[in-house]
Motif scaffolding. Structure first.
Motif, PDB file in Angstrom:
ATOM      1  N   PRO A   2       0.755  -1.260  -0.028  1.00  0.00           N
ATOM      2  CA  PRO A   2      -0.027  -0.026   0.011  1.00  0.00           C
ATOM      3  C   PRO A   2       0.927   1.087   0.014  1.00  0.00           C
ATOM      4  O   PRO A   2       2.242   1.192   0.048  1.00  0.00           O
ATOM      5  CB  PRO A   2      -0.784  -0.131   1.413  1.00  0.00           C
ATOM      6  CG  PRO A   2       0.137  -1.059   2.350  1.00  0.00           C
ATOM      7  CD  PRO A   2       0.906  -1.857   1.362  1.00  0.00           C
ATOM      8  N   LEU A   3       0.135   2.408   0.008  1.00  0.00           N
ATOM      9  CA  LEU A   3       0.877   3.597  -0.008  1.00  0.00           C
ATOM     10  C   LEU A   3       1.514   3.837   1.238  1.00  0.00           C
ATOM     11  O   LEU A   3       0.739   3.415   2.273  1.00  0.00           O
ATOM     12  CB  LEU A   3       0.028   4.725  -0.260  1.00  0.00           C
ATOM     13  CG  LEU A   3      -0.445   5.127  -1.734  1.00  0.00           C
ATOM     14  CD1 LEU A   3      -1.379   6.389  -1.592  1.00  0.00           C
ATOM     15  CD2 LEU A   3       0.703   5.233  -2.441  1.00  0.00           C
ATOM     16  N   HIS A   4       2.783   4.489   1.421  1.00  0.00           N
ATOM     17  CA  HIS A   4       3.712   4.804   2.315  1.00  0.00           C
ATOM     18  C   HIS A   4       3.161   6.035   3.093  1.00  0.00           C
ATOM     19  O   HIS A   4       2.676   6.824   2.184  1.00  0.00           O
ATOM     20  CB  HIS A   4       5.041   4.563   2.292  1.00  0.00           C
ATOM     21  CG  HIS A   4       5.579   3.188   2.173  1.00  0.00           C
ATOM     22  ND1 HIS A   4       6.830   2.991   1.758  1.00  0.00           N
ATOM     23  CD2 HIS A   4       4.874   2.146   2.227  1.00  0.00           C
ATOM     24  CE1 HIS A   4       7.028   1.708   1.710  1.00  0.00           C
ATOM     25  NE2 HIS A   4       5.855   0.861   2.010  1.00  0.00           N
ATOM     26  N   TYR A   5       3.485   6.436   4.444  1.00  0.00           N
ATOM     27  CA  TYR A   5       3.173   7.573   4.885  1.00  0.00           C
ATOM     28  C   TYR A   5       3.611   8.906   4.138  1.00  0.00           C
ATOM     29  O   TYR A   5       2.898   9.577   3.688  1.00  0.00           O
ATOM     30  CB  TYR A   5       3.391   7.346   6.314  1.00  0.00           C
ATOM     31  CG  TYR A   5       2.986   8.870   7.055  1.00  0.00           C
ATOM     32  CD1 TYR A   5       1.947   9.320   7.524  1.00  0.00           C
ATOM     33  CD2 TYR A   5       4.110  10.180   7.204  1.00  0.00           C
ATOM     34  CE1 TYR A   5       1.375  10.505   7.939  1.00  0.00           C
ATOM     35  CE2 TYR A   5       3.835  11.266   7.910  1.00  0.00           C
ATOM     36  CZ  TYR A   5       2.548  11.519   8.188  1.00  0.00           C
ATOM     37  OH  TYR A   5       2.318  12.605   8.620  1.00  0.00           O
ATOM     38  N   GLY A   6       4.674   8.658   3.852  1.00  0.00           N
ATOM     39  CA  GLY A   6       5.501   9.718   3.110  1.00  0.00           C
ATOM     40  C   GLY A   6       4.919  10.076   1.658  1.00  0.00           C
ATOM     41  O   GLY A   6       5.322  10.994   0.872  1.00  0.00           O
ATOM     42  N   GLU A   7       4.210   8.857   1.059  1.00  0.00           N
ATOM     43  CA  GLU A   7       3.884   9.033  -0.382  1.00  0.00           C
ATOM     44  C   GLU A   7       2.343   9.899  -0.552  1.00  0.00           C
ATOM     45  O   GLU A   7       1.872   9.885  -1.717  1.00  0.00           O
ATOM     46  CB  GLU A   7       4.076   7.669  -0.887  1.00  0.00           C
ATOM     47  CG  GLU A   7       5.203   6.946  -0.943  1.00  0.00           C
ATOM     48  CD  GLU A   7       5.192   5.493  -1.193  1.00  0.00           C
ATOM     49  OE1 GLU A   7       6.160   4.953  -2.188  1.00  0.00           O
ATOM     50  OE2 GLU A   7       4.324   4.935  -0.896  1.00  0.00           O
ATOM     51  N   GLN A   8       2.036  10.120   0.584  1.00  0.00           N
ATOM     52  CA  GLN A   8       0.349  10.851   0.476  1.00  0.00           C
ATOM     53  C   GLN A   8       0.663  12.161  -0.089  1.00  0.00           C
ATOM     54  O   GLN A   8       1.348  12.826   0.174  1.00  0.00           O
ATOM     55  CB  GLN A   8      -0.147  10.875   1.924  1.00  0.00           C
ATOM     56  CG  GLN A   8      -0.303   9.437   2.355  1.00  0.00           C
ATOM     57  CD  GLN A   8      -1.425   8.670   1.835  1.00  0.00           C
ATOM     58  OE1 GLN A   8      -2.227   9.239   0.894  1.00  0.00           O
ATOM     59  NE2 GLN A   8      -1.749   7.349   2.259  1.00  0.00           N
ATOM     60  N   PRO A   9      -0.300  12.471  -1.012  1.00  0.00           N
ATOM     61  CA  PRO A   9      -0.243  13.804  -1.757  1.00  0.00           C
ATOM     62  C   PRO A   9      -0.815  14.765  -0.685  1.00  0.00           C
ATOM     63  O   PRO A   9      -1.494  14.426   0.221  1.00  0.00           O
ATOM     64  CB  PRO A   9      -0.964  13.520  -3.026  1.00  0.00           C
ATOM     65  CG  PRO A   9      -1.988  12.504  -2.727  1.00  0.00           C
ATOM     66  CD  PRO A   9      -1.422  11.629  -1.722  1.00  0.00           C
ATOM     67  N   GLU A  10      -0.919  15.969  -1.267  1.00  0.00           N
ATOM     68  CA  GLU A  10      -1.730  16.940  -0.460  1.00  0.00           C
ATOM     69  C   GLU A  10      -3.043  16.708  -0.897  1.00  0.00           C
ATOM     70  O   GLU A  10      -3.600  16.920  -2.123  1.00  0.00           O
ATOM     71  CB  GLU A  10      -1.085  18.344  -0.803  1.00  0.00           C
ATOM     72  CG  GLU A  10      -2.154  19.572  -0.159  1.00  0.00           C
ATOM     73  CD  GLU A  10      -1.685  21.145  -0.704  1.00  0.00           C
ATOM     74  OE1 GLU A  10      -2.282  21.911  -0.461  1.00  0.00           O
ATOM     75  OE2 GLU A  10      -0.697  20.952  -1.550  1.00  0.00           O
ATOM     76  N   TYR A  11      -4.163  16.692   0.072  1.00  0.00           N
ATOM     77  CA  TYR A  11      -5.530  16.451  -0.106  1.00  0.00           C
ATOM     78  C   TYR A  11      -6.300  17.848  -0.078  1.00  0.00           C
ATOM     79  O   TYR A  11      -6.317  18.492   1.121  1.00  0.00           O
ATOM     80  CB  TYR A  11      -5.938  15.441   0.911  1.00  0.00           C
ATOM     81  CG  TYR A  11      -5.503  14.000   0.448  1.00  0.00           C
ATOM     82  CD1 TYR A  11      -5.977  13.260  -0.542  1.00  0.00           C
ATOM     83  CD2 TYR A  11      -4.779  13.359   1.495  1.00  0.00           C
ATOM     84  CE1 TYR A  11      -5.435  11.879  -0.712  1.00  0.00           C
ATOM     85  CE2 TYR A  11      -3.980  12.324   1.154  1.00  0.00           C
ATOM     86  CZ  TYR A  11      -4.644  11.530   0.032  1.00  0.00           C
ATOM     87  OH  TYR A  11      -3.834  10.181  -0.130  1.00  0.00           O
ATOM     88  N   ILE A  12      -7.052  18.034  -1.250  1.00  0.00           N
ATOM     89  CA  ILE A  12      -7.608  19.369  -1.273  1.00  0.00           C
ATOM     90  C   ILE A  12      -9.160  19.098  -1.302  1.00  0.00           C
ATOM     91  O   ILE A  12      -9.703  18.527  -2.597  1.00  0.00           O
ATOM     92  CB  ILE A  12      -7.389  20.180  -2.524  1.00  0.00           C
ATOM     93  CG1 ILE A  12      -5.869  20.839  -2.065  1.00  0.00           C
ATOM     94  CG2 ILE A  12      -8.277  21.604  -2.445  1.00  0.00           C
ATOM     95  CD1 ILE A  12      -5.270  21.444  -3.372  1.00  0.00           C
ATOM     96  N   ILE A  13     -10.124  19.399  -0.544  1.00  0.00           N
ATOM     97  CA  ILE A  13     -11.489  18.676  -0.298  1.00  0.00           C
ATOM     98  C   ILE A  13     -12.579  19.904  -0.206  1.00  0.00           C
ATOM     99  O   ILE A  13     -12.307  20.656   0.471  1.00  0.00           O
ATOM    100  CB  ILE A  13     -11.671  17.762   0.664  1.00  0.00           C
ATOM    101  CG1 ILE A  13     -10.739  16.588   0.436  1.00  0.00           C
ATOM    102  CG2 ILE A  13     -12.898  17.063   0.618  1.00  0.00           C
ATOM    103  CD1 ILE A  13     -10.443  15.659   1.440  1.00  0.00           C
ATOM    104  N   GLU A  14     -13.477  19.817  -0.812  1.00  0.00           N
ATOM    105  CA  GLU A  14     -14.287  21.037  -0.989  1.00  0.00           C
ATOM    106  C   GLU A  14     -15.789  20.165  -1.026  1.00  0.00           C
ATOM    107  O   GLU A  14     -15.859  19.056  -1.731  1.00  0.00           O
ATOM    108  CB  GLU A  14     -14.505  22.169  -1.785  1.00  0.00           C
ATOM    109  CG  GLU A  14     -12.990  23.090  -1.908  1.00  0.00           C
ATOM    110  CD  GLU A  14     -13.045  23.569  -0.669  1.00  0.00           C
ATOM    111  OE1 GLU A  14     -14.128  23.952   0.227  1.00  0.00           O
ATOM    112  OE2 GLU A  14     -11.854  24.152  -0.161  1.00  0.00           O
TER     113      GLU A  14
END
Length: 209
Positions: free
Chosen positions: A135-147
Motif C-alpha cells: 500500500p501507500l507509505h505515509y510519506g507518499e501521500q499527496p496534499e489532499y484538497i477537499i470541498e
C-alpha cells in the motif's frame, strides 16, 4: 399526507385518521398507530438508450483531479495533489466528512497506482504479505484538497447524503488520465506501476495477464 419528494402522491388526512375506509363505508383498523417499516418506492431500471431512471434512493455528483510529476527516464512518478469536490447534501460534521473523503481518496489512489492481488491458476493469492502487497507509505501521500457542495436530499434527515465512496470512485480514472496524457498513450491496465507504464509506452503486450 404525502411523499416529501413527490407531493402529488398523497391522501387526505380525513381518509386515514380513523382507519382505512372502503367505498361502501366499512372501515378497518382504528386510530393511527405509529408502527411500520420503510421500503424504497418507485425504483426503476435505467433506460438503455437515455440512461434515465431511478435505480437507487439518491444521487450525488462530484469532480476529482490529480496533479502528477512524472520522470520519463525511469517511469516513476509522484502524486503531488489530489482534489475532490463532492455533493454530500448537508454536511453534518465537516471534520468527519473530510476525513471520510480523504481516506477514500487514498484508497482510490492506491488501487490505481500500487495495490493488486496476484493469483495462480487455482485462484490462490500469491502476494498475501505487506512485503508483496504494497500500500501507500505515509510519506507518499499527496496534499489532499477537499470541498463540499450542499444540495439537500429532500427525504433524508437534515438533507444529508451518503459520502462513503465518493472520494474513491474518481481517483483511479484521474490518475490514469494524468499519466495517459503525459505519456501520450492510453493506459487501461492496473496497477500503474513504472513497469506497466514502460510496457505500454514501448508497445509491449503481456499475454499472461
Amino acid at each position: 399526507v404525502y411523499f416529501i419528494d413527490h407531493p402529488s402522491v398523497h391522501v387526505e388526512i380525513k381518509d386515514i385518521a380513523y382507519g382505512y375506509t372502503f367505498p361502501n363505508g366499512n372501515t378497518i383498523g382504528g386510530q393511527i398507530i405509529a408502527s411500520g417499516n420503510y421500503t424504497l418506492t418507485r425504483m426503476t431500471n435505467l433506460d438503455r438508450e437515455t440512461g434515465r431512471g431511478k435505480p437507487g434512493p439518491e444521487w450525488a455528483v462530484g469532480a476529482q483531479g490529480i496533479e502528477v510529476e512524472l520522470d520519463k527516464r525511469d517511469y516513476t512518478y509522484r502524486i503531488t495533489k489530489a482534489y475532490s469536490v463532492v455533493d454530500m447534501g448537508t454536511v453534518l460534521n465537516e471534520k468527519a466528512a473530510r476525513g471520510q473523503v480523504m481516506g477514500a481518496m487514498s484508497m482510490g489512489i492506491a488501487f490505481r497506482g500500487r495495490e493488486t492481488f496476484v493469483f495462480d491458476s487455482y485462484g490462490r493469492v500469491l502476494n498475501p504479505q505487506l512485503r508483496t502487497y504494497r500500500p501507500l507509505h505515509y510519506g507518499e501521500q499527496p496534499e489532499y484538497i477537499i470541498e463540499f457542495v450542499e444540495t439537500l436530499h429532500v427525504i433524508a434527515p437534515y438533507g444529508a447524503r451518503g459520502g462513503g465512496e465518493h472520494g474513491l470512485l474518481g481517483m483511479p480514472a484521474a490518475l490514469g488520465n494524468c499519466l495517459s496524457a503525459a505519456l501520450g498513450v492510453q493506459l487501461n491496465q492496473l496497477p500503474l506501476i513504472p513497469e506497466q507504464l514502460w510496457r505500454t509506452q514501448e508497445g509491449w503486450k503481456d499475454d499472461t495477464v
